[in-house]
Design a protein around this motif. Structure first.
Motif, PDB file in Angstrom:
ATOM      1  N   ALA A  38       0.861  -1.186   0.000  1.00  0.00           N
ATOM      2  CA  ALA A  38       0.000   0.000   0.000  1.00  0.00           C
ATOM      3  C   ALA A  38       0.896   1.234   0.000  1.00  0.00           C
ATOM      4  N   VAL A  39       0.880   1.982  -1.104  1.00  0.00           N
ATOM      5  CA  VAL A  39       1.769   3.145  -1.245  1.00  0.00           C
ATOM      6  C   VAL A  39       1.099   4.346  -0.576  1.00  0.00           C
ATOM      7  N   SER A  40       1.575   4.630   0.633  1.00  0.00           N
ATOM      8  CA  SER A  40       0.896   5.577   1.525  1.00  0.00           C
ATOM      9  C   SER A  40       1.450   6.998   1.424  1.00  0.00           C
ATOM     10  N   LYS A  41       2.350   7.235   0.485  1.00  0.00           N
ATOM     11  CA  LYS A  41       2.939   8.579   0.351  1.00  0.00           C
ATOM     12  C   LYS A  41       1.844   9.645   0.288  1.00  0.00           C
ATOM     13  N   THR A  42       2.079  10.732   0.963  1.00  0.00           N
ATOM     14  CA  THR A  42       1.184  11.899   1.112  1.00  0.00           C
ATOM     15  C   THR A  42       0.008  11.648   2.055  1.00  0.00           C
ATOM     16  N   PHE A  83      10.750   1.334   0.269  1.00  0.00           N
ATOM     17  CA  PHE A  83      11.075   2.616  -0.342  1.00  0.00           C
ATOM     18  C   PHE A  83      10.980   2.418  -1.849  1.00  0.00           C
ATOM     19  N   VAL A  84       9.929   3.001  -2.477  1.00  0.00           N
ATOM     20  CA  VAL A  84       9.646   2.675  -3.884  1.00  0.00           C
ATOM     21  C   VAL A  84      10.175   3.725  -4.851  1.00  0.00           C
ATOM     22  N   GLY A  85      10.610   4.886  -4.349  1.00  0.00           N
ATOM     23  CA  GLY A  85      11.069   5.941  -5.250  1.00  0.00           C
ATOM     24  C   GLY A  85      12.562   5.891  -5.481  1.00  0.00           C
ATOM     25  N   GLY A 205       3.383  -3.150 -11.436  1.00  0.00           N
ATOM     26  CA  GLY A 205       1.951  -2.904 -11.371  1.00  0.00           C
ATOM     27  C   GLY A 205       1.599  -1.888 -10.303  1.00  0.00           C
ATOM     28  N   MET A 206       0.783  -0.914 -10.701  1.00  0.00           N
ATOM     29  CA  MET A 206       0.282   0.124  -9.811  1.00  0.00           C
ATOM     30  C   MET A 206      -1.240   0.147  -9.980  1.00  0.00           C
ATOM     31  N   SER A 207      -1.881   1.192  -9.474  1.00  0.00           N
ATOM     32  CA  SER A 207      -3.348   1.207  -9.506  1.00  0.00           C
ATOM     33  C   SER A 207      -3.905   0.930 -10.903  1.00  0.00           C
ATOM     34  N   ALA A 208      -3.316   1.587 -11.910  1.00  0.00           N
ATOM     35  CA  ALA A 208      -3.904   1.521 -13.245  1.00  0.00           C
ATOM     36  C   ALA A 208      -3.593   0.218 -13.980  1.00  0.00           C
ATOM     37  N   VAL A 221       2.659  -5.904  -6.069  1.00  0.00           N
ATOM     38  CA  VAL A 221       2.093  -4.713  -6.716  1.00  0.00           C
ATOM     39  C   VAL A 221       2.166  -3.544  -5.735  1.00  0.00           C
ATOM     40  N   ARG A 222       2.389  -2.352  -6.294  1.00  0.00           N
ATOM     41  CA  ARG A 222       2.535  -1.128  -5.485  1.00  0.00           C
ATOM     42  C   ARG A 222       1.328  -0.242  -5.763  1.00  0.00           C
ATOM     43  N   VAL A 223       0.410  -0.179  -4.821  1.00  0.00           N
ATOM     44  CA  VAL A 223      -0.878   0.447  -5.100  1.00  0.00           C
ATOM     45  C   VAL A 223      -1.124   1.630  -4.174  1.00  0.00           C
ATOM     46  N   GLY A 224      -1.272   2.811  -4.763  1.00  0.00           N
ATOM     47  CA  GLY A 224      -1.563   4.013  -3.990  1.00  0.00           C
ATOM     48  C   GLY A 224      -3.002   4.473  -4.185  1.00  0.00           C
ATOM     49  N   THR A 225      -3.250   5.112  -5.325  1.00  0.00           N
ATOM     50  CA  THR A 225      -4.531   5.772  -5.588  1.00  0.00           C
ATOM     51  C   THR A 225      -5.738   4.863  -5.382  1.00  0.00           C
ATOM     52  N   ALA A 226      -5.675   3.640  -5.831  1.00  0.00           N
ATOM     53  CA  ALA A 226      -6.845   2.759  -5.743  1.00  0.00           C
ATOM     54  C   ALA A 226      -7.185   2.411  -4.294  1.00  0.00           C
ATOM     55  N   GLY A 230      -7.140   9.989  -4.579  1.00  0.00           N
ATOM     56  CA  GLY A 230      -6.207  10.842  -5.315  1.00  0.00           C
ATOM     57  C   GLY A 230      -5.262  11.566  -4.380  1.00  0.00           C
ATOM     58  N   ARG A 231      -4.055  11.856  -4.929  1.00  0.00           N
ATOM     59  CA  ARG A 231      -3.046  12.570  -4.151  1.00  0.00           C
ATOM     60  C   ARG A 231      -2.965  14.008  -4.617  1.00  0.00           C
ATOM     61  N   PRO A 232      -2.585  14.926  -3.726  1.00  0.00           N
ATOM     62  CA  PRO A 232      -2.210  16.257  -4.209  1.00  0.00           C
ATOM     63  C   PRO A 232      -1.006  16.124  -5.124  1.00  0.00           C
ATOM     64  N   GLU A 236       7.634  14.638  -7.011  1.00  0.00           N
ATOM     65  CA  GLU A 236       8.297  13.326  -6.926  1.00  0.00           C
ATOM     66  C   GLU A 236       7.308  12.170  -6.810  1.00  0.00           C
ATOM     67  N   ASP A 237       5.989  12.479  -6.803  1.00  0.00           N
ATOM     68  CA  ASP A 237       5.034  11.399  -6.587  1.00  0.00           C
ATOM     69  C   ASP A 237       4.579  10.747  -7.858  1.00  0.00           C
ATOM     70  N   GLY A 238       5.197  11.066  -8.918  1.00  0.00           N
ATOM     71  CA  GLY A 238       4.876  10.508 -10.230  1.00  0.00           C
ATOM     72  C   GLY A 238       3.770   9.490 -10.180  1.00  0.00           C
ATOM     73  N   PRO A 239       4.013   8.221 -10.314  1.00  0.00           N
ATOM     74  CA  PRO A 239       5.341   7.625 -10.301  1.00  0.00           C
ATOM     75  C   PRO A 239       6.236   8.272 -11.338  1.00  0.00           C
ATOM     76  N   PRO A 240       7.533   8.274 -11.038  1.00  0.00           N
ATOM     77  CA  PRO A 240       8.495   9.076 -11.747  1.00  0.00           C
ATOM     78  C   PRO A 240       8.140   9.314 -13.218  1.00  0.00           C
TER      79      PRO A 240
HETATM   80  C1  LIG Z   1       3.339   6.472  -6.299  1.00  0.00           C
HETATM   81  C2  LIG Z   1       3.935   5.221  -6.785  1.00  0.00           C
HETATM   82  C3  LIG Z   1       3.129   4.072  -6.935  1.00  0.00           C
HETATM   83  C4  LIG Z   1       1.630   4.061  -6.707  1.00  0.00           C
HETATM   84  O1  LIG Z   1       0.992   4.635  -7.821  1.00  0.00           O
HETATM   85  P1  LIG Z   1      -0.614   4.636  -7.948  1.00  0.00           P
HETATM   86  O2  LIG Z   1      -0.838   4.913  -9.374  1.00  0.00           O
HETATM   87  O3  LIG Z   1      -1.108   5.733  -7.052  1.00  0.00           O
HETATM   88  O4  LIG Z   1      -1.118   3.309  -7.527  1.00  0.00           O
HETATM   89  C5  LIG Z   1       3.759   2.907  -7.337  1.00  0.00           C
HETATM   90  N1  LIG Z   1       5.084   2.861  -7.593  1.00  0.00           N
HETATM   91  C6  LIG Z   1       5.882   3.943  -7.455  1.00  0.00           C
HETATM   92  C7  LIG Z   1       7.319   3.815  -7.769  1.00  0.00           C
HETATM   93  C8  LIG Z   1       5.332   5.155  -7.051  1.00  0.00           C
HETATM   94  O5  LIG Z   1       6.113   6.231  -6.930  1.00  0.00           O
END
Ligand SMILES: *Cc1c(COP(=O)(O)O)cnc(C)c1O
Length: 242
Positions: A38-42, A83-85, A205-208, A221-226, A230-232, A236-240
């Motif tokens: 769960a990508v909890s950034k922000t 640390f995913v970035g 793999g990310m949300s999309a 899988v690295r999932v934030g938005t889903a 949504g994030r502000p 650096e929150d790309g993902p890159p």
């Molecule tokens: C922010 C981020 C994600 C999560 O992206 P979402 O589209 O919000 O799921 C996954 N991987 C990396 C490297 C990110 O920076």
């Protein structure tokens, strides 16, 4: 009464888990083979606590100051921090102090800095080789080693005593079908395993695009938005570059 944010995160988590399970089953895979990060950034530590209560054990961050603060605040939960970035070399020591897995290692000097930074750890730091899945003319700003160089970097990492090479990581190309890129990543993972048999993680793999990633063989899988919404906008929150 359930708090609204708890209800929202509960529903989002159920949807994400259902997508992972459906994609795994369609590919003849066991959904339990796929780790959800769960990508909890922000998002605040309170959100992480809610998901931890719901059984999520792995969380991802991409900014050192924010990650360090959350890991410290939530230390008693025993979570695994990813640390995913991209890691700036001067942050390597800090990241190595709280992270369990560093996903975007794409050059030897960064690996060496993480190894030095890991001197006070009781267990080795797990790292993933980030592989560029972009066409060569677009490669560069999102990080990632050329697929042809991945095994060489894996061998260099294997020589560092405080790092444990745990697998590979990739970002789908920005445009078009992500499938071929994920297929390439899975092939690179197999090559890397010839020099580091324990390097079994395929972080893709990310949300999309998590369904495409799981159906092609992602084990993480690295999932934030889903999950969080949504994030502000933050550069650096790309993902890159995404
Ligand atoms: C922010 C981020 C994600 C999560 O992206 P979402 O589209 O919000 O799921 C996954 N991987 C990396 C490297 C990110 O920076």
């Amino acid at each position: 009464m359930t708090e609204p944010r708890t209800a929202e995160l509960t529903a989002n988590l159920a949807r994400v888990r259902a997508r992972i399970a459906a994609a795994a089953q369609a590919a003849g895979r066991d959904p339990a083979e796929v780790t959800l990060v769960a990508v909890s950034k922000t998002f605040p530590a309170a959100d992480v606590r809610i998901l931890a209560d719901l059984g999520v054990t792995d969380f991802g961050e991409n900014r050192d100051d924010e990650a360090a603060a959350k890991a410290a605040e939530l230390a008693e939960l025993g979570l695994r921090w990813h640390f995913v970035g991209q890691v700036q070399r001067r942050k390597a020591r800090s990241v190595a102090s709280y992270a369990d897995v560093v996903h975007a290692v794409d050059r030897q000097p960064l690996a060496a800095a993480l190894d030095r930074g890991a001197h006070a750890r009781s267990a080795p730091l797990d790292v993933l080789v980030q592989v560029s899945l972009d066409p060569p003319e677009q490669a560069g700003n999102r990080g990632g080693v050329d697929p042809a160089q991945a095994v060489e970097l894996a061998q260099q990492i294997a020589e560092l005593p405080r790092l444990r090479l745990a697998g590979v990581m990739g970002l789908a190309p920005r445009h078009g079908d992500p499938g071929p890129g994920f297929d390439r990543l899975v092939l690179v993972a197999a090559d890397v395993q010839t020099v580091a048999p324990a390097a079994v993680i395929v972080s893709a793999g990310m949300s999309a695009d998590l369904v495409a990633a799981v159906s092609r063989g992602a084990t993480l899988v690295r999932v934030g938005t889903a999950l969080f919404g949504g994030r502000p906008i933050r550069s650096e929150d790309g993902p890159p570059g995404g």
